[in-house]
Design a protein around this motif. Structure first.
Motif, PDB file in Angstrom:
ATOM      1  N   ALA A 408      25.780  60.333 125.092  1.00 53.55           N
ATOM      2  CA  ALA A 408      25.407  61.673 125.510  1.00 53.55           C
ATOM      3  C   ALA A 408      26.359  62.745 124.995  1.00 53.55           C
ATOM      4  O   ALA A 408      25.992  63.912 124.901  1.00 53.55           O
ATOM      5  N   ALA A 409      27.586  62.373 124.653  1.00 56.67           N
ATOM      6  CA  ALA A 409      28.578  63.354 124.219  1.00 56.67           C
ATOM      7  C   ALA A 409      28.313  63.774 122.776  1.00 56.67           C
ATOM      8  O   ALA A 409      27.759  63.017 121.983  1.00 56.67           O
ATOM      9  N   PRO A 410      28.695  64.976 122.401  1.00 56.34           N
ATOM     10  CA  PRO A 410      28.490  65.430 121.029  1.00 56.34           C
ATOM     11  C   PRO A 410      29.350  64.640 120.040  1.00 56.34           C
ATOM     12  O   PRO A 410      30.433  64.189 120.373  1.00 56.34           O
ATOM     13  N   ALA A 411      28.845  64.491 118.856  1.00 55.16           N
ATOM     14  CA  ALA A 411      29.556  63.709 117.843  1.00 55.16           C
ATOM     15  C   ALA A 411      30.739  64.477 117.267  1.00 55.16           C
ATOM     16  O   ALA A 411      31.688  63.873 116.782  1.00 55.16           O
ATOM     17  N   HIS A 412      30.693  65.780 117.283  1.00 53.04           N
ATOM     18  CA  HIS A 412      31.787  66.575 116.717  1.00 53.04           C
ATOM     19  C   HIS A 412      32.093  67.738 117.644  1.00 53.04           C
ATOM     20  O   HIS A 412      31.242  68.200 118.398  1.00 53.04           O
ATOM     21  N   PRO A 416      41.993  71.364 117.124  1.00 52.76           N
ATOM     22  CA  PRO A 416      43.131  72.219 117.479  1.00 52.76           C
ATOM     23  C   PRO A 416      43.379  73.262 116.390  1.00 52.76           C
ATOM     24  O   PRO A 416      43.078  73.036 115.208  1.00 52.76           O
ATOM     25  N   PRO A 417      43.940  74.400 116.753  1.00 53.56           N
ATOM     26  CA  PRO A 417      44.212  75.433 115.745  1.00 53.56           C
ATOM     27  C   PRO A 417      45.315  74.989 114.784  1.00 53.56           C
ATOM     28  O   PRO A 417      46.075  74.055 115.051  1.00 53.56           O
ATOM     29  N   ALA A 418      45.384  75.687 113.674  1.00 51.40           N
ATOM     30  CA  ALA A 418      46.412  75.370 112.678  1.00 51.40           C
ATOM     31  C   ALA A 418      47.800  75.707 113.227  1.00 51.40           C
ATOM     32  O   ALA A 418      47.971  76.581 114.083  1.00 51.40           O
ATOM     33  N   ARG A 419      48.774  74.951 112.726  1.00 55.28           N
ATOM     34  CA  ARG A 419      50.150  75.235 113.125  1.00 55.28           C
ATOM     35  C   ARG A 419      50.563  76.622 112.652  1.00 55.28           C
ATOM     36  O   ARG A 419      50.184  77.065 111.571  1.00 55.28           O
ATOM     37  N   ARG A 420      51.384  77.285 113.447  1.00 51.68           N
ATOM     38  CA  ARG A 420      51.855  78.602 113.049  1.00 51.68           C
ATOM     39  C   ARG A 420      53.365  78.712 113.178  1.00 51.68           C
ATOM     40  O   ARG A 420      53.923  79.787 113.272  1.00 51.68           O
ATOM     41  N   GLY A 421      54.015  77.571 113.190  1.00 50.14           N
ATOM     42  CA  GLY A 421      55.467  77.572 113.277  1.00 50.14           C
ATOM     43  C   GLY A 421      55.961  76.257 113.803  1.00 50.14           C
ATOM     44  O   GLY A 421      55.384  75.202 113.561  1.00 50.14           O
ATOM     45  N   GLU A 788      43.430  61.848 115.776  1.00 52.31           N
ATOM     46  CA  GLU A 788      42.005  61.998 115.473  1.00 52.31           C
ATOM     47  C   GLU A 788      41.591  63.463 115.510  1.00 52.31           C
ATOM     48  O   GLU A 788      40.821  63.930 114.667  1.00 52.31           O
ATOM     49  N   LEU A 789      42.096  64.181 116.489  1.00 55.03           N
ATOM     50  CA  LEU A 789      41.758  65.596 116.581  1.00 55.03           C
ATOM     51  C   LEU A 789      42.264  66.360 115.365  1.00 55.03           C
ATOM     52  O   LEU A 789      41.616  67.299 114.879  1.00 55.03           O
ATOM     53  N   GLU A 790      43.430  65.981 114.862  1.00 56.95           N
ATOM     54  CA  GLU A 790      43.987  66.637 113.678  1.00 56.95           C
ATOM     55  C   GLU A 790      43.158  66.362 112.443  1.00 56.95           C
ATOM     56  O   GLU A 790      42.959  67.222 111.594  1.00 56.95           O
ATOM     57  N   SER A 791      42.619  65.123 112.347  1.00 56.05           N
ATOM     58  CA  SER A 791      42.030  64.701 111.073  1.00 56.05           C
ATOM     59  C   SER A 791      40.586  65.125 110.897  1.00 56.05           C
ATOM     60  O   SER A 791      40.212  65.627 109.848  1.00 56.05           O
ATOM     61  N   ALA A 792      39.740  64.892 111.916  1.00 55.52           N
ATOM     62  CA  ALA A 792      38.321  65.112 111.650  1.00 55.52           C
ATOM     63  C   ALA A 792      37.554  65.485 112.899  1.00 55.52           C
ATOM     64  O   ALA A 792      36.395  65.132 113.051  1.00 55.52           O
ATOM     65  N   GLY A 793      38.158  66.184 113.820  1.00 54.49           N
ATOM     66  CA  GLY A 793      37.433  66.450 115.044  1.00 54.49           C
ATOM     67  C   GLY A 793      37.383  65.199 115.895  1.00 54.49           C
ATOM     68  O   GLY A 793      37.990  64.191 115.584  1.00 54.49           O
TER      69      GLY A 793
END
Length: 810
Positions: A408-412, A416-421, A788-793
């Motif tokens: 039931a959960a979405p596939a994508h 997280p936002p890009a690093r800024r420091g 996983e969150l960093e690489s491809a959602g």
């Protein structure tokens, strides 16, 4: 005429042994020439003195019943006890007995069974007693129509004489009861009994004993006159031979039987009342009621999951021959496998058990069309929300709920936002200084992330809590703002919107947000679900919480367990806590601000008294220790409980506020931990006790079943009851456990008396925690998810997809 070698026996499980003792002692008293046997339809308890003397104990598993484990799996406890009968009779005949008499365990013999043994000595192959010896045309049961459904002859008694005729019929009966000893009157079957209607036609040597002094019971007492006096009972003027107390409740002998409305209260004659009171007193003196039904050896899967009637029926209907090994070990996994013969299972996962329920129940077939994906989806939703009521154990529903939640959960989703420091990898927001269970959970998440090599910081809050800020162990890791790209909120859903609004600009607004909520009842409150709109995914600390959320929100719900293993602190003397030095100490703790009704301390107090203070079980060197928190600011409805605990001389009450280290030292100073909770979302006290190597006794319900099994502790049976009004938020439509206090008392006595086994289970539990809930394993799980969150959602990885059965396999 020569007397043939005689045997008298009964069959029962452990819970009926106190009744069987009355029977066998009375039988031996009137027939000293007979050998007396107890066939145990159970596993023997280690206490040999528990079983009657002057009789031989024979376990059912030793009778040579083909495929015994399948046989025991097939039947419920009543069916199993009755199905054994022909096998035990054949066993005794093979041992050389030529006259064998069976009597139900709830019978007492009052005079020699002369007519029975005379008929057998004269060559009778079977001796049977009819339920009725004249018509009984009353409108309510027992009447002649009802007896026709149950069987002409009552199989609480049976006499068998050795010979070819008896052997031939016993073999036929054994073959039938191997598979057909079921309680299905609509099919013309009532366990072993209805088959005997055919025997007078099969056996020329069968004899019908119509003497009204034999097998007197609720079904025929209206037609028979009880007279005489105690120790010289008469029926129709002749000596009473045996009375069958079928359906009696020894705790309430004002009722002759639960099976009839007759002979209750004032309907009882003084003589009948005296007969019932005397029998009840004997049975109670033998310990009736102290042996809980929950210890029945064949009532659960090897995992501890309850084995409900519908699963036994499925096994009978679908598997005349089962090739999967011991079904107590293997059939649970089979239940959860996708059913290939049901349309739509490939995409939505209708399991073998779901398929069987759908086939068996016409109303399910009428509502849910499994030939369509819509019908399958709606059936899965029904099963997840309602099947536990039918199956009696949520562990039979959880695997389906978890798989369905994955689909039931979405596939994508958002990344997280890009690093800024040089911001941290993660920020943990929660009650990180407070003496709260959710506060300790937040501290554990922070420790675990850092143990995994991640730069994690904490943002402590006090929002909405009256608890004391006593934990300073992570103070150097705390900040006033959360600048990390991933924020983990160890805050319950009802508080989450308020906390986010309260912190405002202290929180990075574009961070990827994770919630780790706790909730203690089966159904998550619908008004709180909207709070999860503020986060991107859920980390469920237990399967119990994952199951309740998996089909409720359209976001990933991942199982992210907390580390439950830790280094034990230095020990302190018992004197530091005012505890007796040489007593065996059972321990429990609870917070008055955490709904004492759910923690259920009074059930523990009552169970403790049953175990160690009641007459016949007094152990002055055993004590109960209760640690409470926030007693002085307890809600008004909890103050009465507080006052009771403070004045109970049977327990040691500790009310001071302790640090976490001191609390662990207090647990270490005790010998075992007991929790008779009605429901738990985690069960931190249980986990702490296991990590410290203490035996644990706990209600076999909710999140604690993920920790406590018969290998790692001492589960306590329960029944599910509605949550009463005002005892917990959102009680409407909710249930929780009412633990069996008698079983809890039994388990406490087992821990006290069997120290070696208690330590073995405690060692197994500690090993399990180290393997499955170590900081290394839990940290690796969190680190993998962040990668996983960093690489491809968010692909739905093993933390979300694997089932509890697979977890156990690992």
């Amino acid at each position: 005429m020569a007397t043939r070698p005689r045997a008298i026996f009964t069959i029962c499980s452990n819970n009926y042994v106190p009744m069987a003792r009355v029977l066998l002692e009375s039988a031996k008293r009137h027939h000293p020439e007979a050998d007396v046997y107890l066939c145990l339809a159970d596993e023997a308890l280690p206490e040999a003195a528990f079983y009657p003397g002057q009789c031989e104990l024979i376990a059912a598993k030793t009778l040579g019943i083909p495929n015994f484990r399948e046989f025991a799996f097939r039947y419920d406890i009543m069916e199993f006890n009755t199905a054994i009968k022909p096998f035990m009779i054949r066993h005794l005949l093979a041992r050389g007995h030529e006259s064998v008499v069976y009597l139900d365990p709830d019978i007492e013999v009052f005079a020699p069974l002369e007519r029975v043994f005379s008929l057998l000595d004269e060559g009778a192959s079977f001796v049977l007693t009819p339920h009725l010896t004249q018509p009984l045309e009353q409108p309510n049961f027992p009447n002649d129509l009802g007896i026709m459904r149950a069987g002409v002859y009552n199989l609480g008694f049976l006499g068998v004489g050795a010979g070819e005729e008896a052997d031939r019929i016993l073999r036929w009966w054994s073959r039938r009861l191997q598979y057909e000893c079921v309680n299905e009157p609509d099919r013309g079957i009532f366990v072993d009994q209805k088959f005997m209607d055919l025997v007078p036609g099969f056996a020329a040597g069968a004899r019908i004993l119509r003497d009204t002094a034999y097998n007197v019971a609720y079904w025929n007492l209206q037609q028979r006159a009880l007279g005489g006096e105690p120790d010289d009972w008469k029926i129709d003027g002749a000596p009473l031979r045996f009375f069958h107390f079928s359906g009696i409740d020894p705790f309430n002998p004002k009722y002759l039987s639960k099976h009839t409305e007759s002979f209750r209260d004032e309907q009882q004659s003084p003589l009948l009342g005296e007969l019932l009171r005397r029998y009840a007193a004997q049975v109670l003196a033998n310990g009736h009621g102290r042996v809980p039904n929950a210890i029945y050896a064949y009532g659960r899967f090897a995992s501890g999951t309850l084995l409900p009637e519908v699963v036994r029926r499925m096994f009978r209907d679908r598997h005349v021959h089962w090739s999967g090994g011991d079904p107590f070990h293997t059939y649970e996994e089979y239940l959860h496998l996708p059913c290939a013969r049901t349309a739509g299972t490939a995409s939505r996962g209708v399991t073998n058990l779901m398929s069987y329920l759908h086939e068996r129940e016409p109303w399910l077939r009428g509502i849910y069309d499994l030939a369509t994906s819509e019908g399958v989806g709606r059936y899965v939703d029904w099963y997840v929300q309602n099947a536990r009521t039918l199956l009696k154990d949520s562990r039979l529903v959880a695997p389906v709920a978890l798989r369905a939640g994955v689909q039931a959960a979405p596939a994508h989703g958002r990344r997280p936002p890009a690093r800024r420091g040089a911001e941290p990898d993660a920020a943990v927001i929660g009650y990180l200084r407070l003496a709260l269970g959710v506060g300790e959970a937040g501290r554990q998440v922070l420790r675990t992330l850092r143990h995994a090599g991640l730069d994690a910081r904490g943002l402590p809050i006090q929002f909405g809590s009256m608890s004391a800020a006593v934990d300073k162990s992570l103070e150097p890791l705390f900040d006033d703002t959360a600048t990390a790209r991933v924020q983990v909120f160890n805050i319950n859903a009802d508080q989450l919107p308020g906390v986010i609004a309260h912190l405002g600009s202290a929180l990075r607004s574009d961070a990827y947000r994770v919630a780790m909520p706790f909730w203690e009842l089966e159904h998550f409150p619908a008004p709180w679900l909207a709070a999860f709109d503020l986060v991107d995914e859920i980390w469920a600390p237990t399967r119990f919480i994952q199951t309740m959320l998996a089909r409720r929100i359209g976001k990933p719900v991942l199982h992210m367990p907390l580390p439950l293993d830790f280094e034990a602190p230095p020990t302190l003397d018992r004197a530091r806590f005012g505890l007796p030095e040489h007593a065996f100490l059972f321990f429990f703790s609870f917070d008055f601000l955490s709904y004492a009704e759910r923690k259920n301390p009074m059930a523990l107090v009552r169970a403790f008294k049953k175990a160690f203070r009641d007459e016949g079980s007094a152990h002055p060197n055993v004590c109960l220790v209760l640690k409470t928190l926030n007693a002085d600011i307890a809600p008004a409805h909890s103050q009465a409980l507080r006052d009771i605990l403070r004045t109970d001389l049977d327990l040691t009450l500790i009310e001071e506020t302790l640090t976490r280290t001191e609390t662990l030292q207090l647990i270490t100073a005790c010998d075992a931990v007991v929790s008779l909770h009605r429901s738990e979302g985690l069960g931190l006290l249980i986990a702490e006790a296991m990590a410290l190597g203490k035996p644990v006794i706990a209600t076999d319900y909710s999140a604690t079943v993920e920790l406590v099994s018969s290998d790692t502790g001492w589960p306590v049976d329960f029944k599910l009851v509605p949550v009463p009004e005002n005892q917990y938020p959102f009680h409407e439509g909710q249930v929780w456990a009412e633990p069996d206090e008698n079983h809890a008392a039994w388990q406490m006595r087992q821990v006290f008396h069997n120290r070696r086994e208690a330590q073995r289970r405690a060692d197994t539990a500690r090993t399990m925690l180290k393997q499955q809930f170590s900081a290394e394993n839990c940290g690796a799980r969190m680190r993998l998810r962040l990668q996983e969150l960093e690489s491809a959602g968010p692909p739905l990885q093993a933390a979300m997809a694997c089932t509890p059965v697979e977890d156990r396999a690992r």
